[in-house]
Design a protein around this motif. Structure first.
Motif, short mmCIF file in Angstrom:
data_model
loop_
_atom_site.label_atom_id
_atom_site.label_comp_id
_atom_site.label_asym_id
_atom_site.label_seq_id
_atom_site.Cartn_x
_atom_site.Cartn_y
_atom_site.Cartn_z
N VAL A 279 0.75 -1.07 -0.09
CA VAL A 279 0.08 -0.03 0.19
C VAL A 279 0.74 1.23 0.02
CG1 VAL A 279 -1.82 0.86 1.22
CG2 VAL A 279 -1.71 -1.57 1.39
N GLY A 280 2.16 1.11 0.01
CA GLY A 280 3.03 2.27 0.25
C GLY A 280 3.25 3.02 -1.19
N ARG A 281 4.26 3.73 -1.10
CA ARG A 281 4.60 4.67 -2.44
C ARG A 281 5.31 3.70 -3.50
NH1 ARG A 281 9.46 6.48 -4.70
NH2 ARG A 281 9.35 8.40 -5.69
N PRO A 282 4.68 3.51 -4.44
CA PRO A 282 5.21 2.54 -5.70
C PRO A 282 6.42 2.79 -5.99
CG PRO A 282 3.58 4.21 -6.33
CD PRO A 282 3.44 4.44 -5.23
N ALA A 283 6.94 1.84 -6.48
CA ALA A 283 8.54 2.06 -6.89
C ALA A 283 8.66 2.73 -8.31
CB ALA A 283 9.25 0.60 -7.00
N ASN A 284 7.56 2.23 -9.10
CA ASN A 284 7.29 3.27 -10.43
C ASN A 284 6.24 4.10 -10.40
OD1 ASN A 284 9.76 2.03 -11.66
ND2 ASN A 284 8.60 0.17 -11.48
N PRO A 285 6.27 5.25 -9.94
CA PRO A 285 5.19 6.38 -9.81
C PRO A 285 4.59 6.48 -11.31
CG PRO A 285 6.89 7.17 -8.62
CD PRO A 285 7.46 6.02 -9.32
N VAL A 286 3.15 6.14 -11.25
CA VAL A 286 2.49 6.52 -12.39
C VAL A 286 1.58 7.64 -12.12
CG1 VAL A 286 0.66 5.42 -14.04
CG2 VAL A 286 2.87 4.19 -13.19
N ARG A 287 1.47 8.69 -12.98
CA ARG A 287 0.40 9.76 -12.89
C ARG A 287 -0.81 9.15 -13.54
NH1 ARG A 287 -1.25 13.99 -15.96
NH2 ARG A 287 -1.95 15.87 -14.86
N VAL A 288 -2.07 9.37 -12.71
CA VAL A 288 -3.18 8.97 -13.38
C VAL A 288 -4.06 10.15 -13.43
CG1 VAL A 288 -5.44 7.93 -12.76
CG2 VAL A 288 -3.35 6.72 -11.82
N SER A 289 -4.42 10.42 -14.93
CA SER A 289 -5.28 11.67 -15.16
C SER A 289 -6.74 11.28 -15.50
CB SER A 289 -4.67 12.30 -16.24
OG SER A 289 -5.46 13.26 -16.59
N LEU A 290 -7.77 11.64 -14.96
CA LEU A 290 -8.93 11.23 -15.37
C LEU A 290 -9.61 12.57 -16.04
CD1 LEU A 290 -9.84 9.48 -12.02
CD2 LEU A 290 -9.44 8.49 -14.19
N TRP A 291 -9.15 13.60 -16.34
CA TRP A 291 -9.78 14.86 -16.68
C TRP A 291 -10.52 14.56 -17.98
CZ3 TRP A 291 -10.54 18.39 -13.20
CH2 TRP A 291 -9.70 18.35 -12.01
N PRO B 68 -8.23 6.00 -17.33
CA PRO B 68 -7.19 7.31 -17.03
C PRO B 68 -6.25 7.15 -18.29
CG PRO B 68 -6.52 5.50 -15.51
CD PRO B 68 -7.78 5.01 -16.22
N ASP B 69 -5.73 8.56 -18.35
CA ASP B 69 -4.56 8.49 -19.13
C ASP B 69 -3.27 8.28 -18.26
OD1 ASP B 69 -5.94 9.16 -21.51
OD2 ASP B 69 -5.95 11.60 -20.74
N GLN B 70 -2.49 7.58 -18.41
CA GLN B 70 -1.41 7.17 -17.45
C GLN B 70 0.04 7.51 -17.95
OE1 GLN B 70 -1.83 3.29 -16.02
NE2 GLN B 70 -3.39 3.78 -14.69
#
Length: 402
Positions: free
Chosen positions: A198-210, A397-399
């Protein structure tokens, strides 16, 4: 945040699972009490600080603006720090913010209000994602418990304020309780730091739902139900007083909104999680809300408790449905957090406009008919957005990796 494991992180670990439930519920209990406690103490606080009514109103308006502005930043924070740590820091900042609202300096009180609103905004967004991560197969039940605890925390803030004031003859005592309580809750969050997956991911992904239509439907549903709730919470007593009821009757009717909403807070998310789509719940929520407002518009003094009960059913159901959509329409924790951030950011900015808009319409027209008619029209918009949000479709989402 990382994607939660399919069965959740607590399989075969009942003790830590119970601690996680307690931690989530205690966090929820802190999300309204420190804000609403000042409402019943308005006379004492204004006299002690020698401030005007408009200056006092900033103590309730600024947090809503913080909800709208800060919420959108939470997914960025979760890509850098584990949500458990953010929850702990959020609780500590709530304590600091409420503590600053105890001083005699108005500037420091405003600073405390900004800190309080910002910390609550972070937890508002985090908790639906953590429910998805901690209990992926119990999202209905856990969302219901969260919603009930949120409402109960607000109720405690209001209902304990005057008894504590009378007992200690000091308005700071009921406020101080909400500065101490978050620090106690931190103790239950410390074991959550070691929960894996549940912690901070090793490969952060920006999730955009706009660009996602479902996300926008949920956002408008969240915004319109918030507009409705905060408008009613602010002006229902005034509406009833101006239509011939006394202060006791108006206060009792207003209290009914929170009281009646509690069972709907609990059971609507449980039902929502079991349904292929939630359109029946959306329609039912619309009907009770519409009846409550229409009754006020038609003859507010005929059956004020009945109208308030319908309003409470609608408010409790709509909030619980909105919270349910955050987890039911997301594939994983990161998406649930992003959806929660988007919907709550715009939603609470709309909510901040509600009391102001209705008050302005009352001042211009000299009565509440046009303001209530606006709420009736907006209920149609809430029905339309809820009908779309209730479709069994996940957000897309756009990731992009950071």
């Amino acid at each position: 945040m990382t994607t939660s494991t399919p069965n959740g992180p607590f399989v075969g670990r009942p003790v830590i699972a119970l601690l996680a439930i307690v931690a989530l519920m205690l966090a929820a209990a802190n999300l309204r009490g420190g804000l609403v406690v000042v409402g019943p103490l308005v006379t004492e606080i204004r006299a002690a600080l020698n401030i005007s009514a408009s200056a006092f109103s900033m103590l309730t308006t600024l947090p809503l603006l913080c909800f709208g502005i800060v919420s959108i930043c939470v997914p960025w924070l979760t890509r850098r720090w584990a949500p458990q740590w953010l929850s702990i820091v959020g609780l500590m900042v709530i304590s600091l913010g409420v503590g600053l609202r105890l001083v005699d300096n108005y500037a420091l009180i405003i600073l405390g209000t900004l800190l309080l609103g910002s910390a609550i905004a972070v937890l508002n967004v985090l908790i639906p994602g953590l429910v998805k991560a901690f209990f992926p197969h119990r999202v209905g039940l856990m969302t219901g418990l969260y919603s009930v605890t949120l409402t109960a925390g607000a109720g405690m803030g209001v209902y304990l304020a005057i008894p504590l004031l009378e007992q200690f003859d000091n308005w700071r005592v009921p406020v101080a309780m909400w500065a101490i309580f978050p620090l106690f809750c931190v103790l239950f969050w410390l074991p959550m730091i070691r929960v894996k997956g549940v912690g901070r991911p090793a490969n952060p992904v920006r999730v955009s739902l706009w660009r996602d239509k479902i996300a926008w439907s949920i956002t408008f549903y969240m915004g319109l139900q918030s507009f409705y709730f905060y408008s009613m919470a602010t002006w229902l007593p005034k509406i009833l007083l101006e239509n011939g009821l006394d202060a006791h009757q108006a206060g009792t009717a207003t209290a009914f909104i929170n009281l009646v909403s509690i069972p709907f807070n609990l059971f609507v998310p449980i039902l929502a999680a079991k349904m292929a789509n939630q359109r029946l719940l959306v329609v039912g929520t619309f009907m009770v809300s519409f009846i409550g407002i229409a009754g006020l518009w038609w003859q507010p003094n005929a059956a004020p408790l009945l109208w308030a009960s319908f309003i409470g059913m609608g408010c409790g159901s709509a909030l619980s449905l909105a919270l349910s959509f955050f987890v039911l329409r997301a594939e994983n924790t990161a998406q649930a957090t992003a959806l929660s951030a988007m919907a709550q950011s715009i939603g609470y900015l709309l909510a901040a406009l509600g009391p102001v808009s209705l008050g302005l319409m009352r001042d211009i027209s000299g009565h509440w008919q046009w303001a209530l008619l606006l709420l009736l029209v907006l209920q149609l918009g809430q029905l339309a957005s809820g009908w779309s949000a209730a479709r069994p479709i996940k957000v897309k989402p756009d990731q992009s990796k950071l």
